[in-house]
Design a protein around this motif. Structure first.
Motif, PDB file in Angstrom:
ATOM      1  N   UNK A  19      50.358  41.975  27.806  1.00 16.50           N
ATOM      2  CA  UNK A  19      51.745  41.576  27.465  1.00 16.50           C
ATOM      3  C   UNK A  19      52.717  42.614  27.135  1.00 16.50           C
ATOM      4  N   UNK A  20      52.403  43.780  27.638  1.00 19.49           N
ATOM      5  CA  UNK A  20      53.251  45.010  27.273  1.00 19.49           C
ATOM      6  C   UNK A  20      54.028  45.423  28.540  1.00 19.49           C
ATOM      7  N   UNK A  21      54.093  44.543  29.567  1.00 23.32           N
ATOM      8  CA  UNK A  21      54.908  45.069  30.885  1.00 23.32           C
ATOM      9  C   UNK A  21      55.953  43.669  31.485  1.00 23.32           C
ATOM     10  N   UNK A  22      56.829  44.233  31.872  1.00 28.20           N
ATOM     11  CA  UNK A  22      57.840  43.487  32.336  1.00 28.20           C
ATOM     12  C   UNK A  22      57.750  43.188  33.859  1.00 28.20           C
ATOM     13  N   UNK A  23      57.235  43.877  34.394  1.00 27.86           N
ATOM     14  CA  UNK A  23      56.873  43.967  35.742  1.00 27.86           C
ATOM     15  C   UNK A  23      55.661  44.897  36.494  1.00 27.86           C
ATOM     16  N   UNK A  24      55.516  44.599  37.844  1.00 30.74           N
ATOM     17  CA  UNK A  24      54.448  45.437  38.449  1.00 30.74           C
ATOM     18  C   UNK A  24      54.881  46.063  39.763  1.00 30.74           C
ATOM     19  N   UNK A  25      54.661  47.278  40.215  1.00 33.07           N
ATOM     20  CA  UNK A  25      54.803  47.778  41.411  1.00 33.07           C
ATOM     21  C   UNK A  25      53.621  48.121  42.035  1.00 33.07           C
ATOM     22  N   UNK A  26      53.301  47.158  43.107  1.00 36.84           N
ATOM     23  CA  UNK A  26      52.082  47.178  43.845  1.00 36.84           C
ATOM     24  C   UNK A  26      52.472  48.179  45.128  1.00 36.84           C
ATOM     25  N   UNK A  27      51.727  49.074  45.375  1.00 38.77           N
ATOM     26  CA  UNK A  27      51.974  50.136  46.578  1.00 38.77           C
ATOM     27  C   UNK A  27      51.003  49.967  47.518  1.00 38.77           C
ATOM     28  N   UNK A  28      50.960  49.337  48.533  1.00 35.79           N
ATOM     29  CA  UNK A  28      50.123  49.165  49.543  1.00 35.79           C
ATOM     30  C   UNK A  28      50.702  48.238  50.902  1.00 35.79           C
ATOM     31  N   UNK A  29      50.065  48.218  51.860  1.00 37.16           N
ATOM     32  CA  UNK A  29      50.466  47.621  53.228  1.00 37.16           C
ATOM     33  C   UNK A  29      49.154  46.592  53.248  1.00 37.16           C
ATOM     34  N   UNK A  30      48.498  46.336  52.222  1.00 36.53           N
ATOM     35  CA  UNK A  30      47.225  45.349  52.467  1.00 36.53           C
ATOM     36  C   UNK A  30      47.405  44.007  52.177  1.00 36.53           C
ATOM     37  N   UNK A  31      47.469  43.104  52.810  1.00 37.88           N
ATOM     38  CA  UNK A  31      47.807  41.771  52.729  1.00 37.88           C
ATOM     39  C   UNK A  31      46.911  41.215  51.546  1.00 37.88           C
ATOM     40  N   UNK A  32      45.564  41.895  51.044  1.00 38.10           N
ATOM     41  CA  UNK A  32      44.763  41.163  50.088  1.00 38.10           C
ATOM     42  C   UNK A  32      45.413  41.084  48.754  1.00 38.10           C
ATOM     43  N   UNK A  33      46.558  42.023  48.647  1.00 36.74           N
ATOM     44  CA  UNK A  33      47.301  41.745  47.408  1.00 36.74           C
ATOM     45  C   UNK A  33      48.276  40.777  47.165  1.00 36.74           C
ATOM     46  N   UNK A  34      48.270  39.794  48.243  1.00 34.14           N
ATOM     47  CA  UNK A  34      49.121  38.496  48.244  1.00 34.14           C
ATOM     48  C   UNK A  34      49.088  37.491  47.054  1.00 34.14           C
ATOM     49  N   UNK A  35      47.481  37.372  46.807  1.00 35.38           N
ATOM     50  CA  UNK A  35      47.349  36.303  45.670  1.00 35.38           C
ATOM     51  C   UNK A  35      47.775  36.992  44.439  1.00 35.38           C
ATOM     52  N   UNK A  36      47.500  38.415  44.331  1.00 33.79           N
ATOM     53  CA  UNK A  36      47.811  39.132  42.979  1.00 33.79           C
ATOM     54  C   UNK A  36      49.223  39.063  42.549  1.00 33.79           C
ATOM     55  N   UNK A  37      49.904  39.562  43.637  1.00 29.37           N
ATOM     56  CA  UNK A  37      51.592  39.109  43.440  1.00 29.37           C
ATOM     57  C   UNK A  37      51.982  38.044  43.119  1.00 29.37           C
ATOM     58  N   UNK A  38      51.234  36.912  43.657  1.00 23.02           N
ATOM     59  CA  UNK A  38      51.793  35.573  43.167  1.00 23.02           C
ATOM     60  C   UNK A  38      51.312  35.361  41.859  1.00 23.02           C
ATOM     61  N   UNK A  39      50.103  35.745  41.600  1.00 23.78           N
ATOM     62  CA  UNK A  39      49.678  35.442  40.091  1.00 23.78           C
ATOM     63  C   UNK A  39      50.563  36.159  39.071  1.00 23.78           C
ATOM     64  N   UNK A  40      50.781  37.372  39.261  1.00 23.80           N
ATOM     65  CA  UNK A  40      51.707  38.157  38.359  1.00 23.80           C
ATOM     66  C   UNK A  40      53.135  37.379  38.176  1.00 23.80           C
ATOM     67  N   UNK A  41      53.739  36.844  39.288  1.00 28.38           N
ATOM     68  CA  UNK A  41      54.991  36.282  39.065  1.00 28.38           C
ATOM     69  C   UNK A  41      54.960  34.820  38.510  1.00 28.38           C
ATOM     70  N   UNK A  42      53.554  34.114  38.746  1.00 27.04           N
ATOM     71  CA  UNK A  42      53.391  32.974  37.771  1.00 27.04           C
ATOM     72  C   UNK A  42      53.484  33.049  36.313  1.00 27.04           C
ATOM     73  N   UNK A  43      53.223  34.520  35.909  1.00 27.35           N
ATOM     74  CA  UNK A  43      53.454  34.905  34.581  1.00 27.35           C
ATOM     75  C   UNK A  43      54.643  35.154  34.078  1.00 27.35           C
ATOM     76  N   UNK A  44      55.545  35.314  35.003  1.00 23.99           N
ATOM     77  CA  UNK A  44      56.969  35.386  34.543  1.00 23.99           C
ATOM     78  C   UNK A  44      57.287  36.842  34.763  1.00 23.99           C
ATOM     79  N   UNK A  45      56.466  37.805  35.433  1.00 20.49           N
ATOM     80  CA  UNK A  45      56.845  39.275  35.766  1.00 20.49           C
ATOM     81  C   UNK A  45      57.465  39.366  37.042  1.00 20.49           C
ATOM     82  N   UNK A  46      58.303  40.339  37.108  1.00 13.99           N
ATOM     83  CA  UNK A  46      58.839  41.024  38.268  1.00 13.99           C
ATOM     84  C   UNK A  46      57.798  41.577  38.954  1.00 13.99           C
ATOM     85  N   UNK A  47      57.693  41.437  40.225  1.00 19.74           N
ATOM     86  CA  UNK A  47      56.784  42.226  41.191  1.00 19.74           C
ATOM     87  C   UNK A  47      57.563  42.693  42.495  1.00 19.74           C
ATOM     88  N   UNK A  48      57.392  44.201  42.198  1.00 20.71           N
ATOM     89  CA  UNK A  48      58.115  45.184  43.437  1.00 20.71           C
ATOM     90  C   UNK A  48      56.941  45.555  44.257  1.00 20.71           C
TER      91      UNK A  48
END
Length: 268
Positions: free
Chosen positions: A97-126
């Motif tokens: 609970x220390x972060x306001x957002x995440x920066x995911x640097x990749x062209x891999x679609x395997x991180x799609x669910x991760x991005x969605x999960x982080x947003x579900x917690x109310x965090x910004x995802x770049x």
């Protein structure tokens, strides 16, 4: 649940997680310059198998940018253990609970669910990836920046440093009126922008440029004025004088000025 819109006095803390197998080291300068626009990179980690020669380019820049390399052996040929390691770390960081957002640097679609999960917690995802990045991953992020833009910007900065500097007035004029020749220019989606304006304008057809940009990003996370050859959204709008008009207004709240835009219509 974390607040998705930190107050102006808060520092926005971001966790930057880089998939070394799917991100070129040439973007590193532009990457962290871009991230600085959104907040402080409190955590910077990069994942890959550092025992092999394939990540040699990244090894040269890790110390200069204080990026922590995370070793992940490829246990089975053809299986990407790096993805799993990055995802596990992301969830561990999320629950601090220390972060306001995440920066995911990749062209891999395997991180799609991760991005969605982080947003579900109310965090910004770049998201940061090449133009070949699958659309599901792009859409799962709040904002997605194509790394070709960052590489073009880095090349432009190097070249400009080798040339005689023009006057500040000439530079300002050039930036606002001319497309960036280093970027692979795409056609401006004027119809899409016009539709967004129609959806959120006031009774006179006007909408604040800031609100326009926010709504465009919600609908198209990968929208970026630099893709169309302009450094700012205001420059892009100014280039489309047949479709849009701009108005500069004073604001009572801050005492400054703000830009407003509306669609041009024949009956006005």
């Amino acid at each position: 649940m974390a607040n998705r819109t930190p107050t102006p006095r808060q520092q926005t803390h971001l966790a930057v997680l880089i998939d070394a197998d799917n991100a070129p080291p040439a973007i590193v300068e532009g990457l962290f310059e871009e991230i600085a626009k959104y907040g402080i990179a409190s955590v910077k980690r990069i994942y890959g198998d550092w025992t092999g020669p394939q990540l040699g380019g990244w090894k040269k820049v890790l110390l200069d940018h204080s990026i922590q390399p995370i070793q992940q052996f490829a246990y089975t040929k053809g299986k990407n253990a790096t993805d799993s390691s990055l995802i596990i770390d992301a969830m561990d960081l999320l629950y601090t609970r220390r972060f306001d957002g995440f920066c995911l640097v990749s062209s891999d679609s395997d991180f799609t669910r991760l991005a969605a999960r982080l947003r579900e917690e109310g965090l910004m995802v770049y998201g940061f990836g090449e133009e070949k990045t699958p659309s599901p991953f792009v859409s799962a992020c709040d904002k997605f920046i194509y790394t070709e833009i960052l590489r073009a910007g880095a090349s432009e900065a190097v070249e400009s440093g080798d040339k005689t500097q023009a006057s500040s007035q000439d530079v300002t004029t050039s930036e606002s009126k001319k497309p960036d020749a280093k970027t692979k220019v795409q056609k401006v989606p004027v119809d899409f922008i016009a539709n967004v304006i129609d959806d959120i304008d006031d009774e006179n057809g006007w909408v604040g440029l800031g609100a326009l940009g926010q709504n465009i990003s919600k609908l198209r996370p990968a929208f970026d004025s630099r893709l169309y050859g302009y450094k700012k959204l205001s420059d892009l709008i100014r280039s489309q004088t047949k479709r849009f008009e701009l108005q500069l207004r004073g604001t009572s709240a801050t005492g400054g000025e703000a830009l407003y835009v509306r669609n041009k219509k024949a009956d006005r």
